[in-house]
Design an enzyme around this catalytic site. Structure first.
Site, PDB file in Angstrom:
ATOM      1  N   LEU A 196       0.847  -1.332   0.014  1.00  0.00           N
ATOM      2  CA  LEU A 196      -0.022  -0.116   0.107  1.00  0.00           C
ATOM      3  C   LEU A 196       1.044   1.457   0.043  1.00  0.00           C
ATOM      4  O   LEU A 196       1.915   1.127   0.675  1.00  0.00           O
ATOM      5  CB  LEU A 196      -1.123  -0.044   1.271  1.00  0.00           C
ATOM      6  CG  LEU A 196      -2.129  -1.228   1.250  1.00  0.00           C
ATOM      7  CD1 LEU A 196      -2.609  -1.118   2.599  1.00  0.00           C
ATOM      8  CD2 LEU A 196      -3.143  -1.018  -0.054  1.00  0.00           C
ATOM      9  N   ASP A 226      -8.551   7.376   9.210  1.00  0.00           N
ATOM     10  CA  ASP A 226      -7.875   7.336   7.931  1.00  0.00           C
ATOM     11  C   ASP A 226      -7.299   5.487   7.903  1.00  0.00           C
ATOM     12  O   ASP A 226      -6.581   5.422   8.278  1.00  0.00           O
ATOM     13  CB  ASP A 226      -7.153   8.270   8.032  1.00  0.00           C
ATOM     14  CG  ASP A 226      -7.427   9.810   8.282  1.00  0.00           C
ATOM     15  OD1 ASP A 226      -8.702   9.948   7.612  1.00  0.00           O
ATOM     16  OD2 ASP A 226      -6.903  10.341   9.151  1.00  0.00           O
ATOM     17  N   LEU A 227      -7.838   5.088   6.530  1.00  0.00           N
ATOM     18  CA  LEU A 227      -7.407   3.550   6.635  1.00  0.00           C
ATOM     19  C   LEU A 227      -6.345   3.228   6.344  1.00  0.00           C
ATOM     20  O   LEU A 227      -5.549   3.987   5.378  1.00  0.00           O
ATOM     21  CB  LEU A 227      -8.554   3.290   5.417  1.00  0.00           C
ATOM     22  CG  LEU A 227      -8.259   1.799   4.936  1.00  0.00           C
ATOM     23  CD1 LEU A 227      -8.727   0.755   6.056  1.00  0.00           C
ATOM     24  CD2 LEU A 227      -9.332   1.570   3.691  1.00  0.00           C
ATOM     25  N   ASP A 228      -5.412   2.639   7.280  1.00  0.00           N
ATOM     26  CA  ASP A 228      -4.043   2.181   6.879  1.00  0.00           C
ATOM     27  C   ASP A 228      -3.270   3.310   7.064  1.00  0.00           C
ATOM     28  O   ASP A 228      -2.045   3.238   6.435  1.00  0.00           O
ATOM     29  CB  ASP A 228      -3.920   1.546   5.644  1.00  0.00           C
ATOM     30  CG  ASP A 228      -4.757   0.049   5.762  1.00  0.00           C
ATOM     31  OD1 ASP A 228      -4.560  -0.340   6.739  1.00  0.00           O
ATOM     32  OD2 ASP A 228      -5.013  -0.449   4.685  1.00  0.00           O
ATOM     33  N   GLU A 229      -3.530   4.298   7.846  1.00  0.00           N
ATOM     34  CA  GLU A 229      -2.828   5.726   7.841  1.00  0.00           C
ATOM     35  C   GLU A 229      -2.492   5.904   9.127  1.00  0.00           C
ATOM     36  O   GLU A 229      -1.928   7.036   9.537  1.00  0.00           O
ATOM     37  CB  GLU A 229      -3.466   6.858   7.031  1.00  0.00           C
ATOM     38  CG  GLU A 229      -3.201   6.484   5.659  1.00  0.00           C
ATOM     39  CD  GLU A 229      -3.830   7.763   4.762  1.00  0.00           C
ATOM     40  OE1 GLU A 229      -3.922   8.973   5.520  1.00  0.00           O
ATOM     41  OE2 GLU A 229      -4.119   7.739   3.574  1.00  0.00           O
TER      42      GLU A 229
END
Length: 284
Positions: A196, A226-229
């Site tokens: 990612l 915040d997705l995957d952040e």
């Protein structure tokens, strides 16, 4: 493992912080077994973590908190103290892939991780037998477009009911609602592969193979809206070559995912992680 208290502090940086804390501990004959400090010159914040022999302090944690509070106010500290004798309660969440759950269960079973895995929650039945062999409750809560709110309401109730300290998304393939991320901020850990954002979506290893990548890895981080952040706790990579097949890449990727997740969880349950802004200080 020696019984210790873990004193974790973050505050605006200034002269005298370490001296003040050390003098406080010395006054009560506190024996420091491990000391870690970091000064962030960009933000002007100071971070520290001390492990103290519990037997060297003449009182328990409640009295410690009362005695230390004036110093915390003086320096504007965000702080907490934890008891190593109280293992943190962990809830694992998973879907169908077993490598991360199996690895954490093995480490727990062999006492490599000083935590109490109180339950496993999954949107599939696939891993029930493996989990229940360890005599850990397995909660199957299917999630679909039609029942999403109801399902995550049930999940939230379970997390609260188990008095959970940390939730581990061990390859749980559903996105948590924003309300859940906010409610349990800093208490939910996730793992994902290193592709990612370059190779998002389905079949990332196939995409990476087609591009001829030379490194694969994984990131363990706290979950935010915040997705995957979210703030990163742990990362690692493995070098690969043109001779590695897609199956090789998947196998190596699973190896690095489970190792990174285990290290990230260990850092969290040992109170080695301090979060500030969208970053972490990890004292290993």
């Amino acid at each position: 493992m020696e019984h210790t208290y873990r004193l974790v502090i973050s505050c605006p940086d200034r002269v005298g912080i370490v001296a003040k804390v050390s003098n406080f501990l010395s006054t009560y004959n506190g024996w420091i077994t491990e000391a870690s400090h970091h000064s962030d010159t960009q933000t002007g914040w100071f971070f520290m973590r001390h492990e103290i022999k519990a037997s060297s302090i003449p009182f328990g944690l409640d009295q410690f908190r009362t005695a230390f509070e004036p110093i915390a106010r003086e320096f504007g500290m965000n702080w907490h103290i934890a008891d190593s004798a109280r293992p943190k309660k962990v809830v694992l969440m998973c879907s169908k892939e077993s490598h991360c759950v199996a690895d954490l269960l093995h480490r727990w079973h062999s006492r490599e991780i000083n935590a109490e895995i109180v339950a496993v929650i999954s949107n599939h039945e696939d891993l029930r037998r493996m989990v229940e062999w360890h005599e850990i409750p397995y909660h199957h809560i299917p999630v679909s477009r039609d029942n999403r709110d109801e399902a995550f309401g049930e999940i939230e109730g379970l997390i609260e009911g188990y008095d959970t300290d940390v939730v581990v998304l061990a390859r749980y393939m559903q996105i948590l609602p924003a309300s859940l991320c906010e409610k349990f901020a800093g208490k939910v850990i996730n793992i994902h592969h290193s592709f990612l954002p370059s190779f998002a979506g389905a079949r990332p290893y196939h995409q990476a193979y087609s591009r001829g990548v030379k490194l694969i890895g994984a990131t363990c981080h706290y979950v935010t809206q915040d997705l995957d952040e979210g703030p990163i706790i742990e990362q690692d990579v493995i070098r690969i070559s043109h001779s590695d097949s897609i199956e090789d890449m998947v196998r190596l990727g699973k190896d690095v995912e489970k190792n990174v997740l285990a290290r990230g969880l260990r850092s969290h349950i040992e109170d080695r992680v301090i979060t500030y802004e969208n970053k972490t200080v990890v004292f290993n």
